[in-house]
Write an enzyme that holds these catalytic residues in place. Structure first.
Site, PDB file in Angstrom:
ATOM      1  N   ASP A 191     -67.791 -10.177 -56.065  1.00 36.04           N
ATOM      2  CA  ASP A 191     -67.239 -10.811 -54.870  1.00 36.04           C
ATOM      3  C   ASP A 191     -66.407 -11.964 -55.392  1.00 36.04           C
ATOM      4  OD1 ASP A 191     -66.907 -12.677 -52.679  1.00 36.04           O
ATOM      5  OD2 ASP A 191     -68.292 -11.384 -51.594  1.00 36.04           O
ATOM      6  N   HIS A 192     -65.080 -11.821 -55.285  1.00 33.36           N
ATOM      7  CA  HIS A 192     -64.249 -12.807 -55.990  1.00 33.36           C
ATOM      8  C   HIS A 192     -64.399 -14.208 -55.399  1.00 33.36           C
ATOM      9  CE1 HIS A 192     -61.213 -11.993 -52.841  1.00 33.36           C
ATOM     10  NE2 HIS A 192     -60.620 -13.117 -53.206  1.00 33.36           N
ATOM     11  N   LYS A 196     -64.655 -18.377 -57.219  1.00 35.99           N
ATOM     12  CA  LYS A 196     -63.775 -19.510 -56.912  1.00 35.99           C
ATOM     13  C   LYS A 196     -64.457 -20.805 -57.359  1.00 35.99           C
ATOM     14  CE  LYS A 196     -61.310 -17.303 -53.096  1.00 35.99           C
ATOM     15  NZ  LYS A 196     -59.952 -17.122 -53.607  1.00 35.99           N
ATOM     16  N   GLU A 230     -55.892 -16.619 -43.020  1.00 34.31           N
ATOM     17  CA  GLU A 230     -54.757 -16.181 -43.842  1.00 34.31           C
ATOM     18  C   GLU A 230     -53.521 -16.138 -42.966  1.00 34.31           C
ATOM     19  OE1 GLU A 230     -55.691 -12.996 -46.860  1.00 34.31           O
ATOM     20  OE2 GLU A 230     -57.121 -12.499 -45.306  1.00 34.31           O
ATOM     21  N   HIS A 256     -67.424 -11.902 -48.218  1.00 38.29           N
ATOM     22  CA  HIS A 256     -67.119 -13.212 -48.803  1.00 38.29           C
ATOM     23  C   HIS A 256     -67.780 -14.374 -48.065  1.00 38.29           C
ATOM     24  CE1 HIS A 256     -64.328 -10.927 -51.068  1.00 38.29           C
ATOM     25  NE2 HIS A 256     -63.361 -10.890 -50.177  1.00 38.29           N
ATOM     26  N   LYS A 356     -56.482 -12.720 -40.012  1.00 35.14           N
ATOM     27  CA  LYS A 356     -55.147 -12.518 -40.575  1.00 35.14           C
ATOM     28  C   LYS A 356     -54.142 -13.142 -39.616  1.00 35.14           C
ATOM     29  CE  LYS A 356     -56.243  -9.351 -43.830  1.00 35.14           C
ATOM     30  NZ  LYS A 356     -56.191  -9.736 -45.239  1.00 35.14           N
TER      31      LYS A 356
HETATM   32  C1  BG6 Z   1     -59.953  -9.493 -50.032  1.00 34.33           C
HETATM   33  C2  BG6 Z   1     -59.663  -8.860 -48.706  1.00 34.33           C
HETATM   34  O1  BG6 Z   1     -61.256  -9.199 -50.431  1.00 34.33           O
HETATM   35  O2  BG6 Z   1     -59.793 -10.910 -49.914  1.00 34.33           O
HETATM   36  C3  BG6 Z   1     -58.254  -9.193 -48.260  1.00 34.33           C
HETATM   37  O3  BG6 Z   1     -59.828  -7.458 -48.806  1.00 34.33           O
HETATM   38  C4  BG6 Z   1     -58.033 -10.672 -48.253  1.00 34.33           C
HETATM   39  O4  BG6 Z   1     -57.985  -8.650 -46.974  1.00 34.33           O
HETATM   40  C5  BG6 Z   1     -58.473 -11.298 -49.565  1.00 34.33           C
HETATM   41  O5  BG6 Z   1     -56.645 -10.913 -48.050  1.00 34.33           O
HETATM   42  C6  BG6 Z   1     -58.457 -12.812 -49.469  1.00 34.33           C
HETATM   43  O6  BG6 Z   1     -58.705 -13.355 -50.732  1.00 34.33           O
HETATM   44  P1  BG6 Z   1     -58.223 -14.841 -51.082  1.00 34.33           P
HETATM   45  O7  BG6 Z   1     -58.764 -15.072 -52.448  1.00 34.33           O
HETATM   46  O8  BG6 Z   1     -56.733 -14.826 -51.024  1.00 34.33           O
HETATM   47  O9  BG6 Z   1     -58.800 -15.731 -50.033  1.00 34.33           O
END
Ligand code: BG6
Length: 505
Positions: A191-192, A196, A230, A256, A356
């Site tokens: 989970d990126h 962070k 976003e 997330h 979004k």
């Molecule tokens: C991804 C989603 O996991 O995270 C995307 O699938 C989203 O839809 C993105 O745009 C957002 O990541 P970050 O790091 O730009 O907040």
């Protein structure tokens, strides 16, 4: 956390290598690790996908993307020698003799031994057949026998991208499929957001300081907000986003944002070992209240954007995108109130929202404190703002504390003021991309920032009643917010009902 900070030698096998993630995130992260001396001494990358490319064509495609931003050409040529490609359909048994032969020869050429990092970076319907093929190959020598993080036995690990399931049942099923080949200690559900920097800093803020933790509970905290907004729309991902795996609840909140919530809410772990941290996070997920059907209209809001303008640019509505049904009910915005039924958090709502095509790109956590028990400054009382700790994750990385102060001059005028720790000003660097941290962790066997199966399964349980309710109750007011705004008014009404309001910077 293993006692070893060094990444061990390995061959990284990326399935779905022709996709966006490889060029946008994985190769840049690996290049960064290599360039900064953090990559293992011997490593190589094998990208696998169905498209036909030679090694050089694949490298060139990666370079075309990378050269715009971060690479030095001569260094890239050096790095690129480690990058290879193999065209195959990895869901088909017939293609595996070729894959295994290629893995064997690259491991030999690059001296990476038997350590293998499998990375699943493709559409989720391919996860299961590929895991089964990996299991059927003789590449996983340790499987469930693997448990030691400290010895130097060869390892094989798997990294799995989201979406991890589309509901509780499919997540359990996928976990069982993975467990048939890899044990939990070899499974890295990525989970990126956990990579962070400011999410990691949150643990430091809470557990390396004595001034915050005494206040971090229901006695002092009124509520918590987590926002990930976003400005982009679905940008060519219409058909994925409008599919059963899509929508803001599944794409952002279940994954997330609930991870961020767990780091805000967890109890102090007994140590910084991955197992101890994950134990505390799992408890938070287990304590998430599963909403009843009749509660859903009061605690969750579905939004969908219509046409509008963002930062001077016109954006067409969600339903106008290719691959999106004209009557789509998909949530491009979700706000949901979560409750954590524990001693610490009883009665403290956590409001999570993500959308979004909103007014600003922003990820932040806001801790709202309760008012003082007695108000000495009566005439000013109505103007008090709640004390807040704002943890900016992106783009304004840092921690800001908002409290009341006296306006200079005669009389007693009160106004909120800000104490600001700005990450970039302080450290003179931009926060690094989460993928480099996370990939490095996979190569040194540190699962701290990866999700345990119990976290995912409980997270699905907590959101599924809302998804079910939405499915059964289509809304005729969609789209209900214009691109470039802070989302549907229903989300403001939800907050106002509780006497609260969103933190819209
Ligand atoms: C991804 C989603 O996991 O995270 C995307 O699938 C989203 O839809 C993105 O745009 C957002 O990541 P970050 O790091 O730009 O907040």
């Amino acid at each position: 956390m293993p006692n070893n900070l060094l990444a061990s030698d390995c061959l990284i096998v990326i399935f779905g290598a022709s996709g966006d993630l490889t060029k946008r995130k994985l190769i840049p992260a690996l290049y960064h690790l290599w360039d900064t001396g953090m990559a293992p001494k011997n490593f190589a990358v094998l990208g696998i996908a169905r498209s036909k490319f030679s090694d050089d064509e694949f490298r060139d495609a990666m370079y075309e993307f990378s050269k715009k931003s971060y690479v030095d050409e001569s260094k890239w040529r050096e790095f690129a020698k480690k990058v290879h490609y193999h065209a195959a359909d990895s869901t088909k048994a017939d293609d595996w003799a070729g894959i295994q032969a290629r893995v064997g020869s690259l491991a030999e050429d690059h001296g990476t031994g038997r350590n293998l990092l499998f990375y699943l970076s493709m559409a989720p319907q391919f996860f299961e057949p590929i895991i089964q093929q990996i299991g059927a190959s003789d590449l996983v020598t340790e499987g469930r026998m693997f448990c030691s993080l400290t010895d130097d036995k060869p390892w094989q690990r798997i990294v799995i991208e989201k979406p991890f399931g589309a509901d509780p049942e499919s997540a359990v099923h996928l976990n069982n499929v993975v467990a048939g080949v890899f044990d939990e200690a070899s499974t890295y559900r990525i989970d990126h957001y956990l990579g962070k920097e400011l999410v990691q800093n949150l643990m430091v803020l809470r557990f390396a300081n004595s001034m915050f933790e005494p206040l971090w509970n229901r006695q002092y905290i009124d509520h918590v907000q987590v926002t990930a907004s976003e400005t982009v729309g679905v940008e060519g991902r219409g058909s994925y986003y409008d599919s059963p795996n899509g929508g803001a609840m599944r794409d952002m909140v279940q994954s997330h944002l609930l991870q961020v919530l767990s780091v805000v809410a967890m109890e102090p772990p007994v140590s910084m070992q991955a197992e101890d941290i994950r134990t505390e996070k799992i408890k938070v997920f287990k304590a998430l209240r599963v909403p009843k059907e009749e509660d859903v209209p009061n605690i969750a809001v579905r939004g969908q954007y219509g046409a509008g303008s963002i930062e001077g640019e016109t954006l067409e509505g969600f339903r106008e995108n290719d691959g999106v049904a004209p009557e789509s009910q998909t949530d491009t915005y979700t706000a949901m109130q979560f409750n954590i039924d524990t001693w610490r958090w009883g009665g403290v709502p956590f409001y999570l929202r993500s959308g979004k095509a909103m007014a600003k790109k922003l990820t932040e956590i806001v801790i709202y404190f309760k008012p003082t028990p007695h108000c000495l400054f009566r005439e000013e009382a109505k103007k008090y703002k709640a004390n807040q700790i704002v943890i900016g994750i992106q783009p304004d990385a840092g921690v800001r504390i908002r409290f009341e102060g006296k306006v200079p001059g005669l009389g007693m005028k009160i106004k909120d003021v800000l104490m600001d720790f700005n990450y970039v000003e302080q450290w003179k660097v931009e926060p690094p991309d989460g993928y480099a941290t996370l990939l490095h962790d996979t190569m040194r066997g540190d699962q701290t920032l990866f999700k345990h199966r119990d976290e995912i399964e409980n997270a699905w349980e907590a959101v599924q009643p809302v998804l079910d309710y939405w499915k059964e109750n289509p809304q005729d007011d969609l789209p209900n917010y214009n691109a470039g705004t802070w989302g549907p008014s229903a989300a403001d009404i939800m907050m106002a009902r509780d006497g609260r309001y969103w933190h819209n910077p």
